[in-house]
Every structure is written in C-alpha cells, then in structure tokens.
Design a protein around this motif. Structure first.
Motif, mmCIF file in Angstrom:
data_model
loop_
_atom_site.group_PDB
_atom_site.id
_atom_site.type_symbol
_atom_site.label_atom_id
_atom_site.label_comp_id
_atom_site.label_asym_id
_atom_site.label_seq_id
_atom_site.Cartn_x
_atom_site.Cartn_y
_atom_site.Cartn_z
ATOM 1 N N MET A 1 0.827 -1.203 0.000
ATOM 2 C CA MET A 1 0.000 0.000 0.000
ATOM 3 C C MET A 1 0.864 1.258 0.000
ATOM 4 S SD MET A 1 -2.492 1.377 3.022
ATOM 5 C CE MET A 1 -1.003 1.692 3.991
ATOM 6 N N ALA A 2 1.932 1.220 0.795
ATOM 7 C CA ALA A 2 2.783 2.398 0.942
ATOM 8 C C ALA A 2 3.568 2.726 -0.320
ATOM 9 C CB ALA A 2 3.743 2.198 2.115
ATOM 10 N N GLU A 3 3.684 1.776 -1.220
ATOM 11 C CA GLU A 3 4.405 2.033 -2.469
ATOM 12 C C GLU A 3 3.751 3.133 -3.287
ATOM 13 O OE1 GLU A 3 4.648 -1.700 -4.451
ATOM 14 O OE2 GLU A 3 6.096 -2.564 -3.033
ATOM 15 N N SER A 4 2.441 3.330 -3.102
ATOM 16 C CA SER A 4 1.735 4.325 -3.901
ATOM 17 C C SER A 4 1.507 5.645 -3.167
ATOM 18 C CB SER A 4 0.375 3.771 -4.362
ATOM 19 O OG SER A 4 -0.448 3.467 -3.254
ATOM 20 N N CYS A 5 1.658 5.649 -1.837
ATOM 21 C CA CYS A 5 1.333 6.890 -1.115
ATOM 22 C C CYS A 5 2.288 7.186 0.038
ATOM 23 C CB CYS A 5 -0.093 6.833 -0.576
ATOM 24 S SG CYS A 5 -0.322 5.589 0.706
ATOM 25 N N GLY A 6 3.266 6.341 0.271
ATOM 26 C CA GLY A 6 4.160 6.541 1.400
ATOM 27 C C GLY A 6 3.615 5.922 2.670
ATOM 28 N N ALA A 7 4.394 5.987 3.727
ATOM 29 C CA ALA A 7 4.018 5.380 5.001
ATOM 30 C C ALA A 7 2.914 6.187 5.673
ATOM 31 C CB ALA A 7 5.224 5.297 5.925
ATOM 32 N N PRO A 8 1.952 5.525 6.312
ATOM 33 C CA PRO A 8 0.942 6.257 7.072
ATOM 34 C C PRO A 8 1.544 6.809 8.363
ATOM 35 C CG PRO A 8 0.682 3.903 7.411
ATOM 36 C CD PRO A 8 1.761 4.071 6.370
ATOM 37 N N ASP A 9 0.850 7.771 8.957
ATOM 38 C CA ASP A 9 1.253 8.301 10.262
ATOM 39 C C ASP A 9 0.667 7.465 11.394
ATOM 40 O OD1 ASP A 9 2.611 10.765 9.308
ATOM 41 O OD2 ASP A 9 0.607 11.233 8.574
ATOM 42 N N VAL A 10 -0.544 6.961 11.161
ATOM 43 C CA VAL A 10 -1.270 6.191 12.163
ATOM 44 C C VAL A 10 -1.779 4.918 11.508
ATOM 45 C CG1 VAL A 10 -3.217 6.162 13.775
ATOM 46 C CG2 VAL A 10 -1.999 8.295 13.337
ATOM 47 N N LEU A 11 -1.631 3.797 12.206
ATOM 48 C CA LEU A 11 -2.119 2.511 11.720
ATOM 49 C C LEU A 11 -3.140 1.963 12.707
ATOM 50 C CD1 LEU A 11 -1.978 0.126 9.731
ATOM 51 C CD2 LEU A 11 -0.103 -0.777 11.121
ATOM 52 N N LEU A 12 -4.366 1.804 12.252
ATOM 53 C CA LEU A 12 -5.436 1.233 13.068
ATOM 54 C C LEU A 12 -5.564 -0.245 12.732
ATOM 55 C CD1 LEU A 12 -8.170 4.004 12.661
ATOM 56 C CD2 LEU A 12 -6.270 3.904 14.281
ATOM 57 N N VAL B 1 6.705 -3.042 12.078
ATOM 58 C CA VAL B 1 6.082 -2.088 11.156
ATOM 59 C C VAL B 1 7.025 -0.949 10.797
ATOM 60 C CG1 VAL B 1 4.293 -0.306 10.976
ATOM 61 C CG2 VAL B 1 3.699 -2.611 11.738
ATOM 62 N N ASN B 2 7.670 -0.353 11.795
ATOM 63 C CA ASN B 2 8.527 0.807 11.514
ATOM 64 C C ASN B 2 9.674 0.464 10.575
ATOM 65 O OD1 ASN B 2 6.886 2.337 13.144
ATOM 66 N ND2 ASN B 2 8.228 2.197 14.940
ATOM 67 N N GLU B 3 10.184 -0.766 10.677
ATOM 68 C CA GLU B 3 11.274 -1.183 9.803
ATOM 69 C C GLU B 3 10.834 -1.223 8.336
ATOM 70 O OE1 GLU B 3 10.443 -2.425 12.627
ATOM 71 O OE2 GLU B 3 12.196 -2.896 13.852
ATOM 72 N N LEU B 4 9.544 -1.444 8.105
ATOM 73 C CA LEU B 4 9.042 -1.463 6.738
ATOM 74 C C LEU B 4 9.188 -0.112 6.061
ATOM 75 C CD1 LEU B 4 5.639 -3.359 7.163
ATOM 76 C CD2 LEU B 4 7.761 -4.288 6.250
ATOM 77 N N PHE B 5 9.143 0.939 6.865
ATOM 78 C CA PHE B 5 9.090 2.297 6.338
ATOM 79 C C PHE B 5 10.343 3.097 6.682
ATOM 80 C CE2 PHE B 5 4.594 1.195 7.526
ATOM 81 C CZ PHE B 5 4.217 0.828 6.246
ATOM 82 N N GLY B 6 11.477 2.409 6.686
ATOM 83 C CA GLY B 6 12.746 3.082 6.897
ATOM 84 C C GLY B 6 12.913 3.681 8.273
ATOM 85 N N GLY B 7 12.274 3.094 9.261
ATOM 86 C CA GLY B 7 12.414 3.575 10.628
ATOM 87 C C GLY B 7 11.431 4.656 11.023
ATOM 88 N N LYS B 8 10.514 5.018 10.136
ATOM 89 C CA LYS B 8 9.509 6.021 10.499
ATOM 90 C C LYS B 8 8.681 5.521 11.668
ATOM 91 C CE LYS B 8 5.446 8.531 8.870
ATOM 92 N NZ LYS B 8 4.571 8.903 7.733
ATOM 93 N N ASN B 9 8.409 6.386 12.625
ATOM 94 C CA ASN B 9 7.630 6.015 13.801
ATOM 95 C C ASN B 9 6.143 6.068 13.462
ATOM 96 O OD1 ASN B 9 6.863 5.358 16.394
ATOM 97 N ND2 ASN B 9 7.066 7.447 17.165
ATOM 98 N N VAL B 10 5.590 4.927 13.075
ATOM 99 C CA VAL B 10 4.174 4.828 12.755
ATOM 100 C C VAL B 10 3.425 4.431 14.028
ATOM 101 C CG1 VAL B 10 2.431 3.646 11.380
ATOM 102 C CG2 VAL B 10 4.664 4.174 10.381
ATOM 103 N N ARG B 11 2.532 5.277 14.457
ATOM 104 C CA ARG B 11 1.766 4.991 15.676
ATOM 105 C C ARG B 11 0.717 3.927 15.388
ATOM 106 N NH1 ARG B 11 -3.007 8.542 18.197
ATOM 107 N NH2 ARG B 11 -3.418 7.326 20.076
ATOM 108 N N GLN B 12 0.736 2.838 16.146
ATOM 109 C CA GLN B 12 -0.249 1.783 15.995
ATOM 110 C C GLN B 12 -1.321 1.896 17.070
ATOM 111 O OE1 GLN B 12 0.760 -2.255 14.697
ATOM 112 N NE2 GLN B 12 2.907 -1.744 15.057
ATOM 113 N N VAL B 13 -2.571 1.740 16.664
ATOM 114 C CA VAL B 13 -3.693 1.782 17.597
ATOM 115 C C VAL B 13 -4.487 0.487 17.435
ATOM 116 C CG1 VAL B 13 -5.743 3.038 18.362
ATOM 117 C CG2 VAL B 13 -3.805 4.289 17.350
ATOM 118 N N PRO B 14 -4.276 -0.496 18.316
ATOM 119 C CA PRO B 14 -5.082 -1.717 18.240
ATOM 120 C C PRO B 14 -6.476 -1.446 18.819
ATOM 121 C CG PRO B 14 -3.523 -1.861 20.053
ATOM 122 C CD PRO B 14 -3.240 -0.551 19.366
ATOM 123 N N ILE B 15 -7.503 -1.819 18.086
ATOM 124 C CA ILE B 15 -8.878 -1.542 18.492
ATOM 125 C C ILE B 15 -9.647 -2.851 18.549
ATOM 126 C CG2 ILE B 15 -10.996 -0.271 17.942
ATOM 127 C CD1 ILE B 15 -9.243 1.624 16.255
#
Length: 205
Positions: free
Chosen positions: A98-109, A118-132
C-alpha cells in the motif's frame, strides 16, 4: 454507518485480515487509506454484511481509496510459521504494498493486534499503531480493509470449490461446517487444508 471517530488530519491506514480461523485456504490481509471525508451507509464489519453488500463496497473502496493493497499467506506457509506469525506477515506485506503508492501512514489502526516490525518497513519512520478491539465495527478504515480481505478470500474459495469438490468451499469458505467436516473425515484433506488445524479431526478417523 460507522462513526468517523478515528479519522484525524494525519495519514491514517486501517488493517485487517480474513480467514484466520479457517481449516482450509490462505489467510488474507488488507491495508486501506480512505479519504478523510469518506462515508458510505453500507460500510460495517464485513461479517455483518451480505455478500452482495461486500462486493458493492469493494468496488467503491478500490475506486475511492487513497491507497489499498491485499496480501496472502498460503495454508502451507501457515503450517510452517503458525497462524499468528502468518497474520503479522500478511499485514506487513499489505502495508508495504500500500505504501508504495502513497508513502508510510502516520497512524495505523489494527483490528485488536499490534503488528511487530512495522517501523522497519518504512525506513524507521515512527508509525503509531492503535489496536482496536472489534475494530472492524468501530473504524471506517479497518472496516474497509476487512471488506477487501474477505471478498478476495471468498472469491478464491469459490474457485477452489471447483477444483476440490465435496468440501463445500463455495459456501463455508473453508470454515468447519457440517458438510466440510463430514467430507474431511470421510476422504481426508485436500492440498489447501491447513495440516496444523486438522490434526485433531484426522485423529478421529
């Protein structure tokens, strides 16, 4: 219609899986980023929707989403690494695609899980995960991912029903229905069965 309670100004992705509890077939996961103003009265937990509603929603989501992707882990691979690791693997792959077309998300639900790596997938970007818990009934983006994953998997199982008749895959989608269990006990598994899931059933033969 689901409330828009988890939408923010940040780039938000939803992730969910389909087929985790099945005896046969692959597990699929999807990741979806919806536009901030996306609404549709039919969108809900995919298990609470009819097949027709899911098919309608899939077309709409694919057309209107900012980005989406789906990933598969086969039954054979599930047996090798276990269902939890297979779930994580499919979710990570879906997010990466998914990120190939729009970049890494900021928040992952996520629907109830925190996905490792997850962060390693996006070059170390700190993607906040929210398990619901029951996220597909609370978040639009998780519900959208649920629809994509389930429709993809259901269509595959309908095709497998033609290849391996008698198990009722077109109807039960690989879950342990009476028809499925009777065929399994009578004739044994087919190549898409998860061996780690059916050991107890096979012991009853």
């Amino acid at each position: 219609m689901l409330p828009n309670c988890y939408q923010t100004e940040l780039l938000e992705a939803g992730c969910d899986e389909a087929g985790r509890g099945c005896l046969a077939g692959s597990l699929f996961a999807a990741a979806v980023i919806l536009p901030p103003d996306f609404h549709h009265p039919l969108l809900n937990d995919s298990k609470q929707m009819t097949e027709r509603q899911r098919n309608i929603l899939r077309e709409i989501i694919e057309r209107e989403a900012v980005a989406w992707a789906v990933a598969e882990v086969t039954a054979e691979r599930i047996d090798e690494i276990n269902i939890l690791q297979a779930t994580y693997r499919a979710m990570r792959e879906a997010m990466q695609k998914m990120a190939e077309s729009c970049g890494a998300p900021d928040v992952l639900l996520n629907d109830a899980v925190t996905i490792p790596g997850v962060n390693e997938l996006f070059g170390g970007k700190n993607v906040r995960q929210v398990p619901i818990i029951k996220g597909d009934a609370k978040s639009l983006s998780i519900a959208a991912a649920s629809v994509i994953a389930k429709v993809t998997r259901d269509r595959m199982m309908v095709e497998f029903d033609k290849v391996y008749p008698g198990y009722g895959f077109a109807g039960n989608k690989g879950y342990g229905s009476a028809e499925h269990m009777e065929k399994l006990r009578k004739d044994g598994p087919c190549p898409i069965h998860r061996q780690s899931f059916i050991k107890g059933i096979m012991a009853e033969r």
